[in-house]
Design an enzyme around this catalytic site. Structure first.
Site, PDB file in Angstrom:
ATOM      1  N   ASN A  50      45.855 -31.953 101.139  1.00  0.00           N
ATOM      2  CA  ASN A  50      45.229 -31.023 102.090  1.00  0.00           C
ATOM      3  C   ASN A  50      43.923 -31.593 102.644  1.00  0.00           C
ATOM      4  O   ASN A  50      43.611 -31.392 103.821  1.00  0.00           O
ATOM      5  CB  ASN A  50      44.986 -29.657 101.438  1.00  0.00           C
ATOM      6  CG  ASN A  50      46.266 -28.844 101.400  1.00  0.00           C
ATOM      7  OD1 ASN A  50      46.674 -28.281 102.399  1.00  0.00           O
ATOM      8  ND2 ASN A  50      46.915 -28.813 100.248  1.00  0.00           N
ATOM      9  N   HIS A  56      45.911 -21.168  98.691  1.00  0.00           N
ATOM     10  CA  HIS A  56      46.655 -20.974  97.442  1.00  0.00           C
ATOM     11  C   HIS A  56      48.152 -20.933  97.768  1.00  0.00           C
ATOM     12  O   HIS A  56      48.564 -20.264  98.718  1.00  0.00           O
ATOM     13  CB  HIS A  56      46.219 -19.667  96.773  1.00  0.00           C
ATOM     14  CG  HIS A  56      46.910 -19.448  95.468  1.00  0.00           C
ATOM     15  ND1 HIS A  56      46.539 -20.109  94.311  1.00  0.00           N
ATOM     16  CD2 HIS A  56      47.968 -18.664  95.146  1.00  0.00           C
ATOM     17  CE1 HIS A  56      47.339 -19.727  93.330  1.00  0.00           C
ATOM     18  NE2 HIS A  56      48.212 -18.862  93.808  1.00  0.00           N
ATOM     19  N   GLY A  76      44.827 -34.485  96.891  1.00  0.00           N
ATOM     20  CA  GLY A  76      44.074 -34.429  98.146  1.00  0.00           C
ATOM     21  C   GLY A  76      44.918 -34.476  99.403  1.00  0.00           C
ATOM     22  O   GLY A  76      44.425 -34.873 100.464  1.00  0.00           O
ATOM     23  N   ARG A  89      39.077 -24.958  89.792  1.00  0.00           N
ATOM     24  CA  ARG A  89      37.951 -24.453  88.995  1.00  0.00           C
ATOM     25  C   ARG A  89      37.412 -23.226  89.718  1.00  0.00           C
ATOM     26  O   ARG A  89      37.367 -23.223  90.958  1.00  0.00           O
ATOM     27  CB  ARG A  89      36.902 -25.568  88.989  1.00  0.00           C
ATOM     28  CG  ARG A  89      35.795 -25.427  88.015  1.00  0.00           C
ATOM     29  CD  ARG A  89      35.002 -26.734  88.016  1.00  0.00           C
ATOM     30  NE  ARG A  89      35.689 -27.796  87.312  1.00  0.00           N
ATOM     31  CZ  ARG A  89      35.757 -27.927  85.994  1.00  0.00           C
ATOM     32  NH1 ARG A  89      35.149 -27.058  85.230  1.00  0.00           N
ATOM     33  NH2 ARG A  89      36.416 -28.910  85.429  1.00  0.00           N
ATOM     34  N   LEU A  90      37.017 -22.209  88.964  1.00  0.00           N
ATOM     35  CA  LEU A  90      36.439 -21.024  89.608  1.00  0.00           C
ATOM     36  C   LEU A  90      35.042 -21.343  90.129  1.00  0.00           C
ATOM     37  O   LEU A  90      34.264 -22.021  89.457  1.00  0.00           O
ATOM     38  CB  LEU A  90      36.327 -19.872  88.605  1.00  0.00           C
ATOM     39  CG  LEU A  90      37.592 -19.087  88.289  1.00  0.00           C
ATOM     40  CD1 LEU A  90      37.281 -18.015  87.238  1.00  0.00           C
ATOM     41  CD2 LEU A  90      38.162 -18.440  89.537  1.00  0.00           C
ATOM     42  N   ILE A  91      34.735 -20.836  91.316  1.00  0.00           N
ATOM     43  CA  ILE A  91      33.371 -20.986  91.843  1.00  0.00           C
ATOM     44  C   ILE A  91      32.483 -19.965  91.122  1.00  0.00           C
ATOM     45  O   ILE A  91      32.856 -18.797  90.965  1.00  0.00           O
ATOM     46  CB  ILE A  91      33.355 -20.740  93.369  1.00  0.00           C
ATOM     47  CG1 ILE A  91      34.231 -21.777  94.101  1.00  0.00           C
ATOM     48  CG2 ILE A  91      31.931 -20.740  93.914  1.00  0.00           C
ATOM     49  CD1 ILE A  91      33.718 -23.208  94.077  1.00  0.00           C
ATOM     50  N   ASN A 111      39.527 -20.683 100.466  1.00  0.00           N
ATOM     51  CA  ASN A 111      40.480 -21.330  99.561  1.00  0.00           C
ATOM     52  C   ASN A 111      41.890 -21.238 100.126  1.00  0.00           C
ATOM     53  O   ASN A 111      42.211 -20.306 100.872  1.00  0.00           O
ATOM     54  CB  ASN A 111      40.438 -20.632  98.192  1.00  0.00           C
ATOM     55  CG  ASN A 111      41.346 -21.291  97.162  1.00  0.00           C
ATOM     56  OD1 ASN A 111      41.434 -22.531  97.107  1.00  0.00           O
ATOM     57  ND2 ASN A 111      42.027 -20.494  96.361  1.00  0.00           N
TER      58      ASN A 111
HETATM   59  C1  GAR Z   1      47.748 -27.105  97.029  1.00  0.00           C
HETATM   60  O1  GAR Z   1      49.106 -26.737  97.029  1.00  0.00           O
HETATM   61  C2  GAR Z   1      46.866 -25.875  96.971  1.00  0.00           C
HETATM   62  O2  GAR Z   1      47.432 -24.765  97.623  1.00  0.00           O
HETATM   63  C3  GAR Z   1      46.798 -25.656  95.471  1.00  0.00           C
HETATM   64  O3  GAR Z   1      46.651 -26.933  94.929  1.00  0.00           O
HETATM   65  C4  GAR Z   1      47.393 -27.859  95.744  1.00  0.00           C
HETATM   66  C5  GAR Z   1      46.515 -29.063  95.999  1.00  0.00           C
HETATM   67  O4  GAR Z   1      47.283 -30.096  96.578  1.00  0.00           O
HETATM   68  N1  GAR Z   1      45.700 -24.797  95.117  1.00  0.00           N
HETATM   69  C6  GAR Z   1      45.742 -23.913  94.117  1.00  0.00           C
HETATM   70  O5  GAR Z   1      46.697 -23.774  93.383  1.00  0.00           O
HETATM   71  C7  GAR Z   1      44.490 -23.067  93.976  1.00  0.00           C
HETATM   72  N2  GAR Z   1      44.673 -22.005  93.045  1.00  0.00           N
HETATM   73  P1  GAR Z   1      46.544 -31.342  97.253  1.00  0.00           P
HETATM   74  O6  GAR Z   1      45.558 -31.900  96.213  1.00  0.00           O
HETATM   75  O7  GAR Z   1      47.641 -32.323  97.539  1.00  0.00           O
HETATM   76  O8  GAR Z   1      45.845 -30.871  98.480  1.00  0.00           O
END
Ligand code: GAR
Length: 196
Positions: A14, A109, A12, A91-93, A107
């Site tokens: 982000n 990525h 978490g 998870r895919l929406i 999203n």
């Molecule tokens: C982030 O780096 C995000 O870009 C990635 O998961 C991480 C979550 O970090 N998302 C994906 O890979 C989606 N396909 P966080 O839990 O510390 O925010």
């Protein structure tokens, strides 16, 4: 101001960056709800600390993806959520929520899509030996990290850099770039810039 819900599955960081941007006046949005599919995830602690309501659920306790998305939707409706913001929701929406929020699910990525979609995007980039990777923010469709791209930032990978070192650089960018892009999108600032 738009009402948002963040969906997350893990650490978490982000989620925290968005909370901090709202508190710091850099992002104008009402964060109404955290939705989490991993009841033990650290992001739940962050939400409690920030006084953000949490809906956490175990997908295995539902008969299908549609069944748990219906349960999520009940919570989103109660909070009058306008936009869903995915922040490490692994998870895919499904079709049910995509239909309820057309063009209103976003999203982040950790790669320059369409390169390295799916899990472990940073490890994929490092092991492929690319010299530039990055971060993509995009609208969500039914595919895996395939929806229309909103914004991207590049990150260079120096010779010999480890996955951990690249991840650190990517996360630092994500934490600024996601709130900034959401501010532009939710408050239509990108269109104002284009018009001026
Ligand atoms: C982030 O780096 C995000 O870009 C990635 O998961 C991480 C979550 O970090 N998302 C994906 O890979 C989606 N396909 P966080 O839990 O510390 O925010």
């Amino acid at each position: 101001m738009k009402n948002i819900a963040i969906f997350a599955s893990g650490n978490g960081s982000n989620f925290q960056a968005i909370v901090d941007a709202i508190e710091g006046g850099k992002l104008h949005a009402n964060l109404k709800l955290l939705v989490c599919d991993k009841p033990g995830a650290f992001v739940i602690e962050r939400a409690k600390k920030a006084d953000v309501p949490v809906y956490s659920f175990n997908p295995k306790q539902f008969a299908s993806k549609t069944a748990f998305e219906e349960a999520i939707y009940e919570q989103l409706k109660k909070c009058d959520v306008d936009y869903i913001v995915l922040a490490g929701y692994m998870r895919l929406i499904g079709a049910f929520l995509l239909e309820k929020y057309p063009g209103r699910i976003i999203n982040i990525h950790p790669s320059l899509l369409p390169a390295f979609p799916g899990k472990d995007a940073i490890a994929q980039a490092v092991s492929a030996g690319v010299k530039v990777t990055g971060v993509t923010i995009h609208f969500v469709d039914e595919g895996m990290d395939t929806g229309p791209i909103i914004a991207q930032r590049a990150v260079e990978i120096a010779d010999g850099e480890t996955e951990e070192e690249v991840a650190e650089k990517i996360h630092a960018i994500e934490h600024v770039f996601y709130p900034e892009t959401l501010e532009n999108l939710l408050n239509e600032k990108c269109w104002k810039v284009l018009e001026s």
